[in-house]
Design an enzyme around this catalytic site. Structure first.
Site, PDB file in Angstrom:
ATOM      1  N   CYS A 333       1.071  -1.504   0.311  1.00 39.20           N
ATOM      2  CA  CYS A 333       0.218   0.098   0.098  1.00 39.20           C
ATOM      3  C   CYS A 333       0.970   1.965  -0.305  1.00 39.20           C
ATOM      4  O   CYS A 333       0.469   2.194  -0.992  1.00 39.20           O
ATOM      5  CB  CYS A 333      -1.139  -0.072   1.203  1.00 39.20           C
ATOM      6  SG  CYS A 333      -0.506  -0.685   2.323  1.00 39.20           S
ATOM      7  N   ARG A 362       7.527 -10.852   4.562  1.00 39.90           N
ATOM      8  CA  ARG A 362       6.778 -11.088   6.369  1.00 39.90           C
ATOM      9  C   ARG A 362       7.357 -12.276   7.028  1.00 39.90           C
ATOM     10  O   ARG A 362       8.217 -13.321   6.042  1.00 39.90           O
ATOM     11  CB  ARG A 362       5.189 -11.173   6.363  1.00 39.90           C
ATOM     12  CG  ARG A 362       5.016 -10.271   5.174  1.00 39.90           C
ATOM     13  CD  ARG A 362       3.241 -10.726   5.730  1.00 39.90           C
ATOM     14  NE  ARG A 362       2.635  -9.006   4.722  1.00 39.90           N
ATOM     15  CZ  ARG A 362       0.700  -9.803   4.280  1.00 39.90           C
ATOM     16  NH1 ARG A 362       0.282 -10.698   5.060  1.00 39.90           N
ATOM     17  NH2 ARG A 362       0.661  -8.675   3.556  1.00 39.90           N
ATOM     18  N   GLN A 380       1.977 -10.370  -4.066  1.00 38.93           N
ATOM     19  CA  GLN A 380       0.612  -9.832  -3.777  1.00 38.93           C
ATOM     20  C   GLN A 380      -0.082  -9.407  -5.165  1.00 38.93           C
ATOM     21  O   GLN A 380       0.243  -8.983  -5.216  1.00 38.93           O
ATOM     22  CB  GLN A 380      -0.076  -9.141  -2.813  1.00 38.93           C
ATOM     23  CG  GLN A 380       0.350 -10.191  -1.578  1.00 38.93           C
ATOM     24  CD  GLN A 380       0.047  -8.933   0.114  1.00 38.93           C
ATOM     25  OE1 GLN A 380       0.279  -7.619  -0.768  1.00 38.93           O
ATOM     26  NE2 GLN A 380      -1.087  -9.590   1.054  1.00 38.93           N
ATOM     27  N   ASP A 382      -1.963  -7.344  -5.919  1.00 43.70           N
ATOM     28  CA  ASP A 382      -2.771  -6.142  -4.855  1.00 43.70           C
ATOM     29  C   ASP A 382      -3.189  -4.903  -6.321  1.00 43.70           C
ATOM     30  O   ASP A 382      -2.715  -5.510  -7.365  1.00 43.70           O
ATOM     31  CB  ASP A 382      -1.649  -5.715  -3.940  1.00 43.70           C
ATOM     32  CG  ASP A 382      -2.448  -4.969  -2.749  1.00 43.70           C
ATOM     33  OD1 ASP A 382      -3.438  -5.106  -2.236  1.00 43.70           O
ATOM     34  OD2 ASP A 382      -1.361  -5.060  -2.703  1.00 43.70           O
ATOM     35  N   HIS A 384      -5.463  -1.007  -5.201  1.00 43.14           N
ATOM     36  CA  HIS A 384      -5.554  -0.043  -4.964  1.00 43.14           C
ATOM     37  C   HIS A 384      -6.556  -0.015  -4.841  1.00 43.14           C
ATOM     38  O   HIS A 384      -6.287   0.707  -6.284  1.00 43.14           O
ATOM     39  CB  HIS A 384      -4.437   1.123  -4.044  1.00 43.14           C
ATOM     40  CG  HIS A 384      -3.440  -0.178  -2.672  1.00 43.14           C
ATOM     41  ND1 HIS A 384      -2.471  -0.088  -3.243  1.00 43.14           N
ATOM     42  CD2 HIS A 384      -4.199  -0.581  -2.175  1.00 43.14           C
ATOM     43  CE1 HIS A 384      -1.710  -1.387  -2.064  1.00 43.14           C
ATOM     44  NE2 HIS A 384      -2.735  -1.709  -1.687  1.00 43.14           N
ATOM     45  N   LYS A 463     -12.488  -6.037   6.871  1.00 38.40           N
ATOM     46  CA  LYS A 463     -12.091  -6.899   5.725  1.00 38.40           C
ATOM     47  C   LYS A 463     -13.024  -7.682   5.716  1.00 38.40           C
ATOM     48  O   LYS A 463     -13.298  -8.347   6.149  1.00 38.40           O
ATOM     49  CB  LYS A 463     -10.606  -6.716   4.900  1.00 38.40           C
ATOM     50  CG  LYS A 463      -9.971  -8.278   6.496  1.00 38.40           C
ATOM     51  CD  LYS A 463      -8.487  -8.930   6.182  1.00 38.40           C
ATOM     52  CE  LYS A 463      -8.435  -9.791   7.997  1.00 38.40           C
ATOM     53  NZ  LYS A 463      -7.674  -9.970   7.467  1.00 38.40           N
ATOM     54  N   HIS A 509      -7.938  -2.088  -0.040  1.00 41.02           N
ATOM     55  CA  HIS A 509      -7.004  -2.675  -0.575  1.00 41.02           C
ATOM     56  C   HIS A 509      -8.195  -4.046  -1.116  1.00 41.02           C
ATOM     57  O   HIS A 509      -8.477  -4.186  -0.918  1.00 41.02           O
ATOM     58  CB  HIS A 509      -5.852  -2.831   0.570  1.00 41.02           C
ATOM     59  CG  HIS A 509      -5.880  -1.870   1.222  1.00 41.02           C
ATOM     60  ND1 HIS A 509      -4.563  -1.588   1.500  1.00 41.02           N
ATOM     61  CD2 HIS A 509      -6.452  -1.353   1.767  1.00 41.02           C
ATOM     62  CE1 HIS A 509      -3.903   0.108   2.019  1.00 41.02           C
ATOM     63  NE2 HIS A 509      -5.472  -0.351   2.527  1.00 41.02           N
TER      64      HIS A 509
END
Length: 644
Positions: A333, A362, A380, A382, A384, A463, A509
Site C-alpha cells: 500500500c 513477512r 500479492q 494487489d 488499490h 476486511k 485494498h
RNA sequence: GCCGAUGUGGCUCAGAGGUAGAGCAGCUCACUCGUAAUGAGCAGGUCGUCGGUUCGAUUCCGACCAUCGGCUCCA
C-alpha cells in the site's frame, strides 16, 4: 399425556416422563437402533432425557452429522478414561469434537509417544466392550468444584469457575471415569466400535500461548468400520495431492535450508505463474485497472507514516542504507499512496484502480511455514482503489464480482468472512463502524452468506476474506477486500471536488489470488497436479516411436511452437510404452505418438491425460484446433478433479 | 516462538559403536520398439551442522538448523 411434534410434523401423544429413547422405540425399532440422542425444542438431549411437557422432538441418529458428533464426543470421554487408566495422575483439559473427529488435551508427566496411541486404542477397545452406560448427573456448583478439586483437576475447576451462575452443571460417568460435560452422550459405550487415534500435538491451555502447553491426542470415530476405513483412505489420497509432494515431482518449485520460507520457482513453476499473471493482467485491464510497480525497500520514515512501524514491526525485515533505517515492504500500500500523490487528482479521475503484482516479505513464525501455503516472501496480486465516498458500494460490489468470476474459472469453492476491528489498530470507532457497515452492505447486496470473524481485521481497517479449501479441507485465505480510511489520512491524500475544494478519497485494498504462491499450491492440490491445458507447464509432448520418426516429430514441434503451444519432444532411446508412462506421470494434457503411420499420413495419434488406452488419430489441423480450443476455454480436464 | 517427531546419494527408503546399502532417476553400451517401466554395466554419499563421550561415532549425549504434525473450532 403430553404431545410431541416430530420432525415430519406429525404429533404423537406419549405419557409424561417418557424418555427420548422410548419415544424412538415407539416410532420404530429400526429408529431406536440407530438413535444416539434427541433434540428437544432444538436442544440436544440424551436418549434417557424424560419428556415432561409438550415439545418438538427430533430423534438424532448415528447417521447424521449431529449423531456423529455425539459418538465422537463419547469416544473422546472413552479415550480420556483409557488414558487415566494407563497413566494415572494425568490431568484433563478439554475434549471436544471437531470437524472430522475429536481431541482431548491432557497434562501429564508422561510424554505420550506414537506407541502409546496403540496402547490407548487397545484400552479403549477393552473398555468399550464393558458396555458402560454414560450416566448424567446434575450437580451444584459447590459439588462440582469439590469433586474436581479433590482430584486435583485444576483445569476442570477453572472451567467450572468460568461458567455463568445460571447454567446447570452436569457430569457424565462411564465406569470409573467421570467428566464435567454438558452432553449429550451415547446411552452406552456399546456403539463405539470404529475409532482410531490419529496424532499427537502440543496445544496451549485455552489456546493462549501464555498458558501451559498440554498434550493433545487427536482421534476420530465413525458409526461403521467401513466408514472409518473410507475416511482413512481419503486422507491417504489427500496426501498424494499435497502440493509439496507434487511440486517436487512435477518440478515446479523447491524450498531450501538456505532460505526457509523463501521459495525457488523452477522453469515449470514459472510457466504456471506467468499463465496466472497473464490471465490476471488481461482481466484487470478489461475492468479498468492500471498496473504499477513500486520498490521493495523503503525508508523508515515512510513506514512510520503508514503505521506499519508501530503496528506490524514484528513481521518486518529491516536493513540499513547509508546509515539510515530502511524496511522491506510487508505490504504494497505505501507504494500505491506515494504514486497517488505524484499529481493533483480530480474527482473526475475517480475511481482510480491501480494494480500491482508486488513482492512482499513477512517474517512468519518458523513453526508456521508450510510449503507454498505459508511463506516469508510472496507476490500479492494487489490493487488499490481510490474513490469518492459515494462510490464505495459500487466499487466493493465490483471487486466481489471480480473475485467470484476468478474462482469460478478454477472451479474453487469458497466461503466468506467479515473480519472486524482488532485490538492493535488505528483510527476512530466511527470510521471503523462506517467501514465495517459498508462491507456488510456490499455482501448483503450480493446475497452472499458470510460469517463474522471478530477482531481479525487489518490494523487499518475491516476486511472481507475469501477462504478456499485445500485437499485436506483446511481453508486458506486467498482473496481479501479491505476498506481503509486510515492510509489516505496518514498520507494526506486528496482530490479536488466539484466544488473546487480538497477532499479525502476513500481507499480499498484488495487481492484476488491473495498470493500467487498460495494460489499455485491450492491449484496443484485442487487439480491433483493435472493442470488444465491453459496452465499446464507442458501442454503437448511428442513421442516418436523410433529414431526415424524424430524428423517428423521435430516438424510437428516447431509447428506447435510457432502457435505458442508449449510442446516438448521425447527423443530418448526408450520404448514407446516407457515414454507414454512418463508423459502420464508428468500429467501432460496431450501426448502425441508418432510413428510410420502418422508420418506417412501426416496425422497424429492423440492420447489425453487420464483417459488411458490407445490414442485417437486426427489430422494435424484437427489437433491444433482441439488444443487451441481447450486452452482458450480454460476447460478443466476430465479426471483431474475427482474428490480426494 | 511453543509441544512432539524426523533429518542417510537427485528421489523413496533400509542399516549398524569399527569409517555405509537397495530401488528409481543419471551416465555408457546393446535393443529401433505402436499406447503405463527392455537388459547389462558405470558413477554418485565427509549419514543436517557444530560440540561432547569413546581407542574409534554417521550410530550414544548436548546444542543449533531445517522439515513434518499441531498450537482456531471452548466442559
Amino acid at each position: 399425556m403430553i404431545q410431541v411434534t416430530l420432525k415430519d410434523g406429525s404429533i404423537r401423544e406419549v405419557e409424561q416422563g417418557t424418555t427420548i429413547g422410548e419415544l424412538a422405540a415407539a416410532i420404530s425399532r429400526g429408529l431406536a437402533k440407530i438413535a444416539v440422542a434427541g433434540k428437544v425444542n432444538d436442544k440436544m438431549k440424551d436418549l434417557s432425557y424424560k419428556l415432561t411437557e409438550n415439545a418438538a422432538v427430533e430423534i438424532v441418529t448415528i447417521e447424521s452429522e449431529e449423531g456423529l458428533d455425539v459418538l465422537r464426543h463419547s469416544t473422546s470421554h472413552l479415550m480420556a478414561q483409557a488414558v487415566e487408566n494407563l497413566f494415572p495422575g494425568t490431568k484433563l483439559g478439554i475434549g471436544p469434537t471437531i470437524a472430522k473427529g475429536f481431541y482431548y488435551d491432557f497434562d501429564s508427566e508422561h510424554v505420550f509417544t506414537p506407541e502409546d496411541l496403540t496402547l490407548i486404542e487397545k484400552e479403549m477397545g477393552r473398555l468399550a466392550k464393558e458396555k458402560y452406560s454414560y450416566e448424567r448427573r446434575e450437580v451444584s456448583r459447590a459439588e462440582a468444584l469439590s469433586y474436581f478439586g479433590e482430584r486435583g483437576e485444576k483445569y476442570k475447576v477453572e472451567l467450572i469457575e468460568g461458567l455463568p451462575e445460571d447454567v446447570p452443571i452436569s457430569m457424565y460417568t462411564q465406569g470409573n471415569f467421570t467428566d464435567l460435560c454438558a452432553g449429550p452422550h451415547l446411552p452406552s459405550t456399546t456403539s463405539i466400535k470404529a475409532f482410531k487415534l490419529m496424532s499427537l500435538a502440543g496445544a496451549y491451555w485455552r489456546g493462549n500461548e501464555k498458558n501451559k502447553m498440554l498434550q493433545r491426542i487427536y482421534g476420530t470415530a465413525f458409526a461403521k468400520q467401513s466408514e472409518l476405513e473410507d475416511h482413512l483412505f481419503k486422507l491417504e489420497e489427500a496426501k498424494r495431492r499435497d502440493h509439496r509432494k507434487l511440486g517436487l515431482e512435477l518440478d515446479l518449485f523447491s524450498l531450501h535450508e538456505e532460505g526457509p520460507g523463501f521459495p525457488f520457482f523452477h522453469p515449470k513453476g514459472m510457466i504456471l505463474r506467468n499463465a496466472l499473471e497473464d490471465f490476471w493482467r488481461q482481466e484487470h485491464r478489461r475492468r479498468g485497472y492500471q498496473e504499477i510497480k513500486t520498490p521493495i525497500i523503503l525508508n523508515r520514515s515512510m513506514w512510520e507514516q503508514s503505521g506499519h512501524w508501530d503496528h506490524y514491526k514484528e513481521n518486518m525485515y529491516f536493513t540499513e542504507i547509508d546509515d539510515q533505517d530502511y524496511a522491506v515492504k510487508p505490504m504494497n500500500c505505501p507504494g500505491g499512496m506515494i504514486m497517488y500523490k505524484t499529481k493533483l487528482r480530480s474527482y473526475r479521475d475517480l475511481p482510480l484502480r491501480v494494480g500491482e503484482l508486488g513482492l512482499v516479505h513477512r517474517h512468519e513464525l518458523s513453526g508456521a511455514l508450510h510449503g507454498l501455503l505459508r511463506v516469508r516472501n510472496f507476490t500479492q496480486d494487489d490493487a488499490h482503489l481510490f474513490m469518492l465516498p459515494s462510490q464505495i458500494k459500487e466499487e466493493l460490489i465490483g471487486v466481489i464480482e471480480l473475485v467470484d468470476s476468478f474462482y469460478k474459472v478454477f472451479g474453487f469453492e469458497y466461503n466468506v468472512e467479515l473480519s472486524t476491528r482488532p485490538e492493535d489498530s488505528m483510527g476512530s470507532d466511527e470510521d471503523w463502524e462506517i467501514a465495517t457497515k459498508a462491507l456488510q452492505e456490499a455482501l448483503e447486496d450480493k446475497g452472499i452468506n458470510y460469517s463474522i470473524n471478530p477482531g481479525d481485521g487489518a490494523f487499518y481497517g475491516p476486511k472481507i476474506d475469501f477462504h478456499v479449501k485445500d485437499c485436506l479441507d483446511r481453508t486458506w485465505q486467498c482473496g481479501t477486500i479491505q476498506l481503509d480510511f486510515q492510509m489516505p489520512e496518514k498520507f494526506d491524500l486528496n482530490y479536488i471536488g466539484e466544488d473546487g475544494q480538497k477532499h479525502r478519497p476513500v481507499m480499498v485494498h484488495r487481492v484476488v489470488y491473495g498470493s500467487i504462491e498460495r494460489f499455485i499450491a491450492l491449484l496443484t492440490e485442487h487439480y491433483a497436479g493435472a493442470f488444465p491445458a491453459w496452465l499446464a507447464p507442458v501442454q503437448v509432448r511428442i513421442l516418436p516411436i523410433s529414431e526415424r520418426h524424430h524428423e517428423y516429430g521435430k516438424s510437428l514441434a516447431s509447428l506447435l511452437n510457432e502457435l505458442d503451444i508449449r510442446v516438448e519432444t521425447d527423443e530418448r532411446k526408450e520404448k514407446i510404452s516407457y515414454k507414454i508412462r512418463e508423459a502420464q506421470t508428468e500429467k501432460i494434457p496431450f501426448a502425441l505418438v508418432v510413428g510410420d503411420q502418422e508420418a506417412e499420413s501426416k496425422m497424429v495419434a492423440v492420447r489425453r491425460y487420464g483417459q488411458g488406452d490407445a490414442g485417437q488419430k486426427m489430422t494435424i489441423d484437427e489437433f491444433i484446433a482441439l488444443v487451441q480450443e481447450e486452452i482458450k476455454s480454460k476447460k478443466v480436464l476430465k479426471g483431474s478433479q475427482e474428490n480426494a
